[in-house]
Design a protein around this motif. Structure first.
Motif, PDB file in Angstrom:
ATOM      1  N   SER A   1       8.197  -3.586  -7.247  1.00 54.29           N
ATOM      2  CA  SER A   1       7.329  -4.484  -7.870  1.00 54.29           C
ATOM      3  C   SER A   1       6.659  -5.097  -6.832  1.00 54.29           C
ATOM      4  O   SER A   1       5.973  -6.251  -6.859  1.00 54.29           O
ATOM      5  N   ILE A   2       6.615  -4.666  -5.501  1.00 58.55           N
ATOM      6  CA  ILE A   2       6.045  -5.232  -4.262  1.00 58.55           C
ATOM      7  C   ILE A   2       4.689  -5.514  -4.666  1.00 58.55           C
ATOM      8  O   ILE A   2       3.891  -6.550  -3.943  1.00 58.55           O
TER       9      ILE A   2
ATOM     10  N   SER B   1       2.936 -14.342   2.092  1.00 58.75           N
ATOM     11  CA  SER B   1       4.228 -15.408   2.994  1.00 58.75           C
ATOM     12  C   SER B   1       5.140 -15.818   2.156  1.00 58.75           C
ATOM     13  O   SER B   1       6.104 -16.259   2.650  1.00 58.75           O
ATOM     14  N   PHE B   2       5.250 -15.445   0.896  1.00 57.28           N
ATOM     15  CA  PHE B   2       6.438 -15.611   0.004  1.00 57.28           C
ATOM     16  C   PHE B   2       7.387 -14.701  -0.197  1.00 57.28           C
ATOM     17  O   PHE B   2       8.306 -14.716  -1.155  1.00 57.28           O
ATOM     18  N   PHE B   3       7.267 -13.674   0.670  1.00 60.31           N
ATOM     19  CA  PHE B   3       8.028 -12.469   0.415  1.00 60.31           C
ATOM     20  C   PHE B   3       9.519 -12.917   0.258  1.00 60.31           C
ATOM     21  O   PHE B   3      10.273 -12.454  -0.670  1.00 60.31           O
TER      22      PHE B   3
ATOM     23  N   LYS C   1       0.831  -1.044  -0.021  1.00 63.74           N
ATOM     24  CA  LYS C   1       0.021  -0.078   0.056  1.00 63.74           C
ATOM     25  C   LYS C   1       0.834   1.174  -0.063  1.00 63.74           C
ATOM     26  O   LYS C   1       0.204   2.370   0.030  1.00 63.74           O
ATOM     27  N   GLY C   2       2.149   1.116  -0.194  1.00 64.21           N
ATOM     28  CA  GLY C   2       3.193   2.191  -0.227  1.00 64.21           C
ATOM     29  C   GLY C   2       3.849   2.709   0.807  1.00 64.21           C
ATOM     30  O   GLY C   2       4.464   3.648   1.102  1.00 64.21           O
ATOM     31  N   SER C   3       3.685   1.830   2.199  1.00 62.31           N
ATOM     32  CA  SER C   3       4.731   2.096   3.378  1.00 62.31           C
ATOM     33  C   SER C   3       6.234   1.520   3.138  1.00 62.31           C
ATOM     34  O   SER C   3       6.343   0.610   2.953  1.00 62.31           O
TER      35      SER C   3
END
Length: 177
Positions: free
Chosen positions: A59-60, A67-69, A14-16
C-alpha cells in the motif's frame, strides 16, 4: 536525510523494490523493539513485522506524504501487534486457572506491572508501552496513532490511574487473605 527518504519513498511508490528495502531495513530494530514491547513473544514479533512490512509494501502507493513514512510504517506495525493480541486473547488456556492458583506466595506479592499494562484497553495499552517501555515522546505517539497530543496525555493519565488502582487493590487482597 529527510529529503533522501522522500526520494526513496517516491521511488518505492513507482515500484522500486530496492528503494522499499532501503527504507525499511534501517527501521527493523526499532520495529522489533516496538513489537516486542507490545506482543512480548519473539514469534509474534516476527509475524507482526512481516505482516506490517508486507502491508506497507502493498500500500505504499497510498502514502500521501513521503515524510511520514516511518510514522506510517510504525502505525501499521502497532495495528498488526494489536491484531495478534486480540487473536491471542480469543485462545483459552486449559491450565489458566490452575496456574494462577498454584503460584507461589512470592509470585503473588510481586505482581508484574507488564501484566497489568496488558489488561488495559488497546489504545491506552499501546500508549503506555510506547511511552514508558520504548521511551517515545507523546508527540510521536500521537502521530503514530493519529491522535491529538492532548488525547494521548489524557489517555496516559487515565491508564496510570487505572494501573495504580489495580496494583493497590491487588496488594490489599493479598494482605486480607
Amino acid at each position: 536525510m529527510e529529503f533522501e527518504q522522500e526520494l526513496e519513498v517516491e521511488r518505492a511508490q513507482k515500484g522500486s523494490h530496492e528503494a522499499f528495502i532501503h527504507l525499511t531495513k534501517p527501521l527493523e530494530l526499532q520495529m522489533y523493539n516496538i513489537a516486542k514491547a507490545i506482543v512480548r513473544q519473539d514469534e509474534d514479533c516476527a509475524d507482526a513485522m512481516q505482516e506490517a512490512i508486507l502491508k506497507a509494501y502493498k500500500s505504499i502507493a497510498n502514502l500521501r506524504n513521503p515524510s511520514f513514512f516511518k510514522t506510517w510504517l510504525f502505525r501499521i506495525l502497532i495495528n498488526e501487534c494489536n491484531t495478534i493480541l486480540r487473536k491471542r486473547s480469543n485462545v483459552v488456556s486449559l491450565f489458566g486457572h490452575e496456574d494462577a492458583q498454584s503460584s507461589t506466595p512470592n509470585t503473588d506479592l510481586n505482581i508484574d506491572l507488564r501484566e497489568a499494562v496488558y489488561r488495559l484497553e488497546e489504545v491506552s495499552r499501546t500508549i503506555v508501552i510506547l511511552h514508558y517501555f520504548r521511551d517515545l515522546p507523546l508527540r510521536q505517539i500521537a502521530e503514530m496513532l493519529d491522535l491529538n497530543e492532548s488525547t494521548v496525555k489524557t489517555r496516559l493519565h487515565r491508564a496510570r490511574t487505572t494501573l495504580s488502582q489495580w496494583l493497590a487493590n491487588h496488594r490489599e487482597r493479598k494482605i486480607n487473605v
